[in-house]
Design an enzyme around this catalytic site. Sequence first.
Site, PDB file in Angstrom:
ATOM      1  N   THR A 211       0.856  -1.195   0.000  1.00  0.00           N
ATOM      2  CA  THR A 211       0.000   0.000   0.000  1.00  0.00           C
ATOM      3  C   THR A 211       0.887   1.239   0.000  1.00  0.00           C
ATOM      4  OG1 THR A 211      -1.920   1.037   1.033  1.00  0.00           O
ATOM      5  CG2 THR A 211      -0.333   0.072   2.542  1.00  0.00           C
ATOM      6  N   ASN A 212       0.305   2.394   0.269  1.00  0.00           N
ATOM      7  CA  ASN A 212       1.091   3.635   0.273  1.00  0.00           C
ATOM      8  C   ASN A 212       0.615   4.512   1.427  1.00  0.00           C
ATOM      9  OD1 ASN A 212      -1.134   5.420  -0.741  1.00  0.00           O
ATOM     10  ND2 ASN A 212      -1.017   3.981  -2.438  1.00  0.00           N
ATOM     11  N   ARG A 213       1.170   5.718   1.538  1.00  0.00           N
ATOM     12  CA  ARG A 213       0.940   6.520   2.752  1.00  0.00           C
ATOM     13  C   ARG A 213      -0.308   7.402   2.685  1.00  0.00           C
ATOM     14  NH1 ARG A 213       5.600  10.050   3.521  1.00  0.00           N
ATOM     15  NH2 ARG A 213       4.351  10.760   5.287  1.00  0.00           N
ATOM     16  N   SER A 214      -1.123   7.277   1.652  1.00  0.00           N
ATOM     17  CA  SER A 214      -2.305   8.143   1.549  1.00  0.00           C
ATOM     18  C   SER A 214      -3.262   7.899   2.724  1.00  0.00           C
ATOM     19  CB  SER A 214      -3.034   7.862   0.238  1.00  0.00           C
ATOM     20  OG  SER A 214      -4.258   8.538   0.235  1.00  0.00           O
TER      21      SER A 214
END
Length: 398
Positions: A211-214
């Site tokens: 996933t990512n940091r959003s």
Amino acid sequence: MPSPIQNKRIVLGVTGSIACYKAADLASKLVQSGALVDTVLTEAAREFVSELTFKSLTHREVHTSLYSPNSNLSINHVALAESADLIIVAPATANTIAKIANGISDDVLTTTILATTAPIIIAPAMDANMFDNPATEANVTTLIGRGFFIAGPAEGRLASGLMGKGRMIEPFDIMGAASMLLGKDGDLSGKKIVVSAGGTEEAIDPVRNITNRSSGKMGYAIAEAARDRGAMVSLVAAPNHLAKPIGISVTNIQSAEDMKKAIEDECLEADALIMAAAVADWRPLEKLDSKAKKDKSDHWSLELVKNPDIVAGINSSKLIKVGFAAESENLVENSKTKIESKNLDFIVANDITAADSGFSVDTNRVTIIHPDGTTEVLPLMSKYDVAHSILDRVKSGF
Ligand code: CTP
């Protein structure tokens, strides 16, 4: 564009429940949003909280009696009813709900409600058995039929110690309901706006994902701002820790492929798509059915395949498409390339390396870039205000 609550006259009716303490927080939030709050306390509410609490928070008179010689209600008993833009009853007990449903007007609050034409939010708070009682059910149904907005109640631990449905919903949600009702005839009414939010999760095995940091905050702010201007909003949300906003239809998804399907469905009847989500560009070639064990090897190579570009794949001439460009270098140049490759009406670019903008924070500093190369550098603002700036430009494209 300010919140629709700003400069509105709101009557806050507080009735006798332990949830009265939450009404003080609500009064404070309403005042901070720029409302003029006239509090009405029933006799039972005064057993739980004092006039002084609300006087201090709202800096205005608190009404408790129709006959007080110091109150203008003793001269004009419907003064509050006539001046209100919105009435909120929070917490609303079973007894007050029953009185309202039956047209009884034996105190300031019920008289004001009987005499007003303003929209009314009722936030019930009571024991689960009282809420489930057929008498209360019938009263609530009557009020819904008369156009009252029933906000909650929520499920959880009740003051009696029982678990069940009867907790007053949180002030944040009541604020959402107030914004929605006050903004319903706004400049986006009649439009359907689809918003995506958060970072997609691409499963590796049942316990791991990429996933990512959003955080999803920007997308949620856009959804709320559009709701507050009267739009019908569909939010397609990747996993996040944000509360579900009231009055917005939310589809929870996990992966980019799930998001693509949900957005395609929602866009069939939509007027605008605002892609604030951070979509994972890659996903594991295969998702393992069971947890990968670490004792098999000292190395692990994951093969990734490219995800479809969701916004590029949505093609409808009547749909306004807005993209986001999260960049750490060459902000304007890279954003212009994306406008073309994704066929966007405009793009909102933000420098994710700045501490006060981008992921997780409540503020953002964006540059709006148009297909003809015009760029608008906006100042640091709250994400809600950035959302309104984006919606102003969406609206001018309708
Ligand atoms: N986007 C999308 N589908 C993808 C990737 C991105 O719809 N598979 C959308 C994003 O929601 C955003 C815009 O495209 O509105 C730009 O996303 P961004 O991550 O900045 O760009 P990418 O196209 O992924 O390119 P790169 O990561 O190489 O910068």
